[in-house]
Design a protein around this motif. Structure first.
Motif, PDB file in Angstrom:
ATOM      1  N   GLU A  88     -36.384  18.180 -25.198  1.00 20.14           N
ATOM      2  CA  GLU A  88     -36.941  16.828 -25.329  1.00 20.14           C
ATOM      3  C   GLU A  88     -35.827  15.783 -25.484  1.00 20.14           C
ATOM      4  N   PHE A  89     -34.788  16.162 -26.218  1.00 22.14           N
ATOM      5  CA  PHE A  89     -33.653  15.246 -26.384  1.00 22.14           C
ATOM      6  C   PHE A  89     -33.075  14.858 -25.022  1.00 22.14           C
ATOM      7  N   PHE A  90     -32.868  15.859 -24.181  1.00 26.36           N
ATOM      8  CA  PHE A  90     -32.254  15.598 -22.873  1.00 26.36           C
ATOM      9  C   PHE A  90     -33.166  14.739 -22.003  1.00 26.36           C
ATOM     10  N   GLU A  91     -34.460  14.972 -22.139  1.00 25.20           N
ATOM     11  CA  GLU A  91     -35.388  14.164 -21.349  1.00 25.20           C
ATOM     12  C   GLU A  91     -35.402  12.713 -21.812  1.00 25.20           C
ATOM     13  N   GLU A  92     -35.308  12.536 -23.135  1.00 27.22           N
ATOM     14  CA  GLU A  92     -35.247  11.168 -23.656  1.00 27.22           C
ATOM     15  C   GLU A  92     -33.969  10.463 -23.194  1.00 27.22           C
ATOM     16  N   LEU A  93     -32.887  11.226 -23.173  1.00 29.88           N
ATOM     17  CA  LEU A  93     -31.618  10.660 -22.689  1.00 29.88           C
ATOM     18  C   LEU A  93     -31.759  10.234 -21.227  1.00 29.88           C
ATOM     19  N   GLU A  94     -32.394  11.099 -20.442  1.00 29.05           N
ATOM     20  CA  GLU A  94     -32.609  10.756 -19.023  1.00 29.05           C
ATOM     21  C   GLU A  94     -33.417   9.467 -18.885  1.00 29.05           C
ATOM     22  N   ASP A  95     -34.494   9.362 -19.679  1.00 22.84           N
ATOM     23  CA  ASP A  95     -35.330   8.153 -19.614  1.00 22.84           C
ATOM     24  C   ASP A  95     -34.512   6.912 -19.940  1.00 22.84           C
ATOM     25  N   LEU A  96     -33.712   7.019 -20.979  1.00 23.19           N
ATOM     26  CA  LEU A  96     -32.914   5.870 -21.419  1.00 23.19           C
ATOM     27  C   LEU A  96     -31.906   5.452 -20.339  1.00 23.19           C
ATOM     28  N   LEU A  97     -31.256   6.428 -19.744  1.00 19.14           N
ATOM     29  CA  LEU A  97     -30.265   6.127 -18.703  1.00 19.14           C
ATOM     30  C   LEU A  97     -30.931   5.509 -17.475  1.00 19.14           C
ATOM     31  N   ILE A  98     -32.059   6.063 -17.085  1.00 19.94           N
ATOM     32  CA  ILE A  98     -32.790   5.529 -15.925  1.00 19.94           C
ATOM     33  C   ILE A  98     -33.198   4.082 -16.190  1.00 19.94           C
ATOM     34  N   GLU A  99     -33.738   3.834 -17.378  1.00 18.59           N
ATOM     35  CA  GLU A  99     -34.157   2.470 -17.741  1.00 18.59           C
ATOM     36  C   GLU A  99     -32.997   1.493 -17.727  1.00 18.59           C
ATOM     37  N   SER A 100     -31.812   2.004 -17.992  1.00 14.27           N
ATOM     38  CA  SER A 100     -30.639   1.126 -18.040  1.00 14.27           C
ATOM     39  C   SER A 100     -29.974   0.992 -16.686  1.00 14.27           C
ATOM     40  N   ASP A 101     -30.694   1.408 -15.643  1.00  9.97           N
ATOM     41  CA  ASP A 101     -30.225   1.241 -14.270  1.00  9.97           C
ATOM     42  C   ASP A 101     -29.041   2.113 -13.887  1.00  9.97           C
ATOM     43  N   VAL A 102     -28.821   3.179 -14.647  1.00  5.17           N
ATOM     44  CA  VAL A 102     -27.710   4.070 -14.321  1.00  5.17           C
ATOM     45  C   VAL A 102     -27.966   4.779 -12.981  1.00  5.17           C
ATOM     46  N   GLY A 103     -29.232   4.857 -12.605  1.00  3.49           N
ATOM     47  CA  GLY A 103     -29.577   5.476 -11.316  1.00  3.49           C
ATOM     48  C   GLY A 103     -29.906   6.950 -11.483  1.00  3.49           C
ATOM     49  N   PHE A 104     -30.715   7.463 -10.583  1.00  3.03           N
ATOM     50  CA  PHE A 104     -31.211   8.831 -10.711  1.00  3.03           C
ATOM     51  C   PHE A 104     -30.096   9.872 -10.640  1.00  3.03           C
ATOM     52  N   GLU A 105     -29.281   9.776  -9.609  1.00  2.00           N
ATOM     53  CA  GLU A 105     -28.239  10.801  -9.420  1.00  2.00           C
ATOM     54  C   GLU A 105     -27.262  10.834 -10.580  1.00  2.00           C
ATOM     55  N   ALA A 106     -26.799   9.665 -10.992  1.00  2.00           N
ATOM     56  CA  ALA A 106     -25.831   9.604 -12.080  1.00  2.00           C
ATOM     57  C   ALA A 106     -26.460  10.088 -13.385  1.00  2.00           C
ATOM     58  N   THR A 107     -27.704   9.723 -13.600  1.00  2.00           N
ATOM     59  CA  THR A 107     -28.419  10.158 -14.808  1.00  2.00           C
ATOM     60  C   THR A 107     -28.486  11.676 -14.879  1.00  2.00           C
TER      61      THR A 107
END
Ligand code: GDP
Length: 302
Positions: A31-50
């Motif tokens: 769950e931690f990793f998924e939350e990190l992914e959500d946060l990065l995506i929301e911050s426009d880091v982009g799918f691949e980089a996330t």
């Protein structure tokens, strides 16, 4: 220091949330990793980089390299820096003509901060004792020519222009002649950015490039695409279109002071392979800075 101050807003919400998340770092908890992914995506880091960042952290946790919040932070920063460096090994490099005129072409849509960026760069060169000419090649947007003249007065650079609606290629030609005759060191060329008509845009840019290359074979030395960081994913799609339209050698990401979504830097670097060479951190002529991935990545945690 100014760099840090400028990026502050970008950090506030993202950083706070990132730090809160990491404070609850649980290396065995998917769950931690998924939350990190959500946060990065929301911050426009982009799918691949996330995915690359999250997967790297998953892996390092599994092989027991990462146990604490500090470990996790280090892995995230290192992954960002490595990832960016791999796709953009030359992002610190700015191509200049060592013994003659350096020509820099600026492209990008209206309102992103192109004219301001040109003025900021002119100011930097003039500060180094160099002579700068600016070409008002955006003959389309009402006010663009006048705006460049105002900046020219302010920073101390000569501006070459024609009337609104005039031929931008002719302005480019005149500006090269003026720059050469006055032994200028740098020529900064503004262009119109109308994405509504991609074919027109392409033709116009090609025509300008032909004029430049005919006069100075290895010019333009850089073609900088100016993007507005506050537009997030929109900036990314603009970059894709310009990449297909003309040979972009670097990106200037403006308004990084006004966004909580600075992650777009990583998305652009990763997905387009075009290096972000400068960031704009405000509206004055001192607010243009070379982009530094390490500073950026570490800054996200401060
Ligand atoms: P152009 O149409 O692309 O030439 O855009 P302009 O240079 O006219 O800039 C549009 C607006 O964005 C102006 O109000 C600028 O002051 C502002 N601007 C440009 N760069 C930055 C920046 O880095 N930060 C902030 N906050 N505003 C900027």
């Amino acid at each position: 220091e100014q760099y840090e101050k400028g990026l502050k807003k970008s950090r506030v919400s993202f950083t706070r949330r990132l730090n809160e998340l990491l404070a609850n770092f649980r290396y065995e908890d998917e769950e931690f990793f998924e939350e990190l992914e959500d946060l990065l995506i929301e911050s426009d880091v982009g799918f691949e980089a996330t995915m690359e960042i999250a997967d790297k952290l998953r892996y390092e946790s599994k092989v027991e390299n990462v146990r604490s919040m500090a470990d996790a932070e280090r892995v995230i920063v290192e992954t960002m820096v490595d990832m960016y460096g791999e796709t953009n090994p030359d992002h610190h490099y700015f191509n200049e003509n060592p013994d003659g005129l350096t020509v820099v072409l600026f492209v990008g849509v209206n309102g992103v901060g192109k004219t301001t960026t040109i003025a900021k760069m002119a100011h930097q060169y003039i500060d180094q004792g160099k002579k700068v000419v600016m070409a008002a090649g955006d003959t389309f947007r009402a006010g663009a020519i006048e705006q460049l003249h105002v900046w020219g007065e302010r920073v101390g650079a000569e501006v070459i222009s024609t009337k609104q609606g005039g031929d931008p290629a002719a302005v480019v030609y005149d500006s090269i002649k003026t720059a050469q005759e006055s032994h200028a060191d740098v020529l900064l060329i503004d262009t119109a950015g109308r994405l509504q008509n991609k074919k027109n845009l392409m033709n116009e840019l090609q025509k300008m490039r032909r004029v430049i290359t005919r006069e100075i074979p290895d010019a333009p030395h850089e073609t900088l695409l100016v993007l507005d960081a506050t537009t997030g994913q929109n900036a990314l799609s603009q970059a894709k279109i310009f990449k297909e339209t003309t040979d972009v050698t670097g990106i200037v990401l403006t308004k990084m002071d006004g966004t909580a979504k600075g992650g777009i830097v990583l998305a652009i670097g990763k997905e387009l392979g075009i290096p972000v060479k400068f960031v704009g951190l405000g509206e004055t002529m001192d607010d243009l800075h070379p982009f530094d991935t390490e500073k950026f990545a570490y800054g996200l945690f401060k």
